[in-house]
Write an enzyme that holds these catalytic residues in place. Structure first.
Site, PDB file in Angstrom:
ATOM      1  CE  LYS A 145       3.933   9.366  -1.888  1.00 10.36           C
ATOM      2  NZ  LYS A 145       5.147   8.303  -2.392  1.00 10.36           N
ATOM      3  CE  LYS A 173       4.732  10.928  -6.627  1.00  8.82           C
ATOM      4  NZ  LYS A 173       6.266  10.263  -6.859  1.00  8.82           N
TER       5      LYS A 173
HETATM    6  N1  C2G Z   1      14.598   7.176  -8.065  1.00  4.73           N
HETATM    7  C1  C2G Z   1      15.049   7.215  -8.546  1.00  4.73           C
HETATM    8  N2  C2G Z   1      15.754   7.850  -9.999  1.00  4.73           N
HETATM    9  C2  C2G Z   1      15.174   8.526 -10.415  1.00  4.73           C
HETATM   10  C3  C2G Z   1      13.813   8.789 -10.411  1.00  4.73           C
HETATM   11  C4  C2G Z   1      13.313   7.681  -8.512  1.00  4.73           C
HETATM   12  O1  C2G Z   1      16.806   6.819  -7.768  1.00  4.73           O
HETATM   13  N3  C2G Z   1      15.121   8.313 -11.932  1.00  4.73           N
HETATM   14  C5  C2G Z   1      14.604   6.425  -6.771  1.00  4.73           C
HETATM   15  C6  C2G Z   1      13.782   7.934  -5.883  1.00  4.73           C
HETATM   16  O2  C2G Z   1      14.039   8.814  -5.383  1.00  4.73           O
HETATM   17  C7  C2G Z   1      13.185   6.900  -4.832  1.00  4.73           C
HETATM   18  C8  C2G Z   1      12.829   5.614  -5.116  1.00  4.73           C
HETATM   19  O3  C2G Z   1      13.342   5.828  -7.086  1.00  4.73           O
HETATM   20  O4  C2G Z   1      14.294   6.677  -3.485  1.00  4.73           O
HETATM   21  C9  C2G Z   1      11.090   5.091  -5.572  1.00  4.73           C
HETATM   22  O5  C2G Z   1      10.558   6.914  -6.284  1.00  4.73           O
HETATM   23  P1  C2G Z   1       9.099   6.679  -6.211  1.00  4.73           P
HETATM   24  O6  C2G Z   1       8.585   6.320  -6.929  1.00  4.73           O
HETATM   25  O7  C2G Z   1       9.231   7.867  -7.348  1.00  4.73           O
HETATM   26  O8  C2G Z   1       8.806   7.542  -4.809  1.00  4.73           O
HETATM   27  P2  C2G Z   1       8.436   8.301  -4.040  1.00  4.73           P
HETATM   28  O9  C2G Z   1       6.884   9.386  -4.805  1.00  4.73           O
HETATM   29  O10 C2G Z   1       9.759   9.338  -3.477  1.00  4.73           O
HETATM   30  O11 C2G Z   1       8.074   7.866  -3.099  1.00  4.73           O
HETATM   31  O12 C2G Z   1       7.767   7.841   2.226  1.00  4.73           O
HETATM   32  C10 C2G Z   1       8.585   8.183   1.630  1.00  4.73           C
HETATM   33  C11 C2G Z   1       7.901   8.301  -0.391  1.00  4.73           C
HETATM   34  O13 C2G Z   1       7.020   7.112  -0.502  1.00  4.73           O
HETATM   35  C12 C2G Z   1       8.933   8.321  -1.082  1.00  4.73           C
END
Ligand code: C2G
Length: 134
Positions: A45, A47
């Site tokens: 990712k 990240k």
């Molecule tokens: N999220 C949210 N609102 C935000 C930020 C994040 O609802 N303002 C939700 C994202 O949609 C996700 C969860 O919080 O469902 C976790 O977000 P992240 O840590 O950014 O996860 P991500 O990088 O999207 O990883 O296999 C799937 C991946 O691991 C998802």
């Protein structure tokens, strides 16, 4: 007992994450969070997490909505996770809308919830960097 699963990095934990976890738990009785490992985040990712896996896990385990935290090591494990953990519902923020519908083939209900607008780990990092410049 409705078992719910969700996936994410959850770095610099913020209220958008909490809103998601609260609503995911409301979808059932037991919530499993599959937390991206540092290696998965970096290799798949691009990240770079501020907090390493163990600290991100510790934070999530302190949240009342979260019942279990397990590692996410790759994109493919979802199909086996849902069977191994007897999952009924898969829940993600709607930035992922449509991406995981294939899990319905595994007998899992797929739910996408609206993201919390205006907050993100990226925005937090940017704001902090700008504040430093002032
Ligand atoms: N999220 C949210 N609102 C935000 C930020 C994040 O609802 N303002 C939700 C994202 O949609 C996700 C969860 O919080 O469902 C976790 O977000 P992240 O840590 O950014 O996860 P991500 O990088 O999207 O990883 O296999 C799937 C991946 O691991 C998802």
């Amino acid at each position: 007992m409705v078992r719910v699963i969700t996936y994410g990095t959850f770095d610099l934990l913020h209220y958008g994450h909490i809103n998601l976890l609260r609503r995911a738990k409301e979808q059932g009785d037991y919530l499993i969070v599959v937390l991206s490992t540092d290696e998965f985040n970096w290799n798949m990712k691009q990240k770079k997490c501020y907090f390493p896996y163990e600290q991100r896990k510790q934070l999530l385990e302190a949240i009342r909505y979260v019942d279990l935290v397990i590692p996410e090591n790759n994109w493919e494990q979802k199909r086996s996770d849902v069977h191994e953990y007897h999952v009924d519902k898969f829940v993600m923020g709607d930035d992922w809308k449509g991406k995981f519908d294939f899990l319905e083939e595994e007998g899992v209900e797929v739910v996408y919830l609206p993201r919390t607008p205006e907050i993100s780990t990226t925005a937090i990092k940017k704001d902090l960097a700008e504040k430093d410049k002032k």
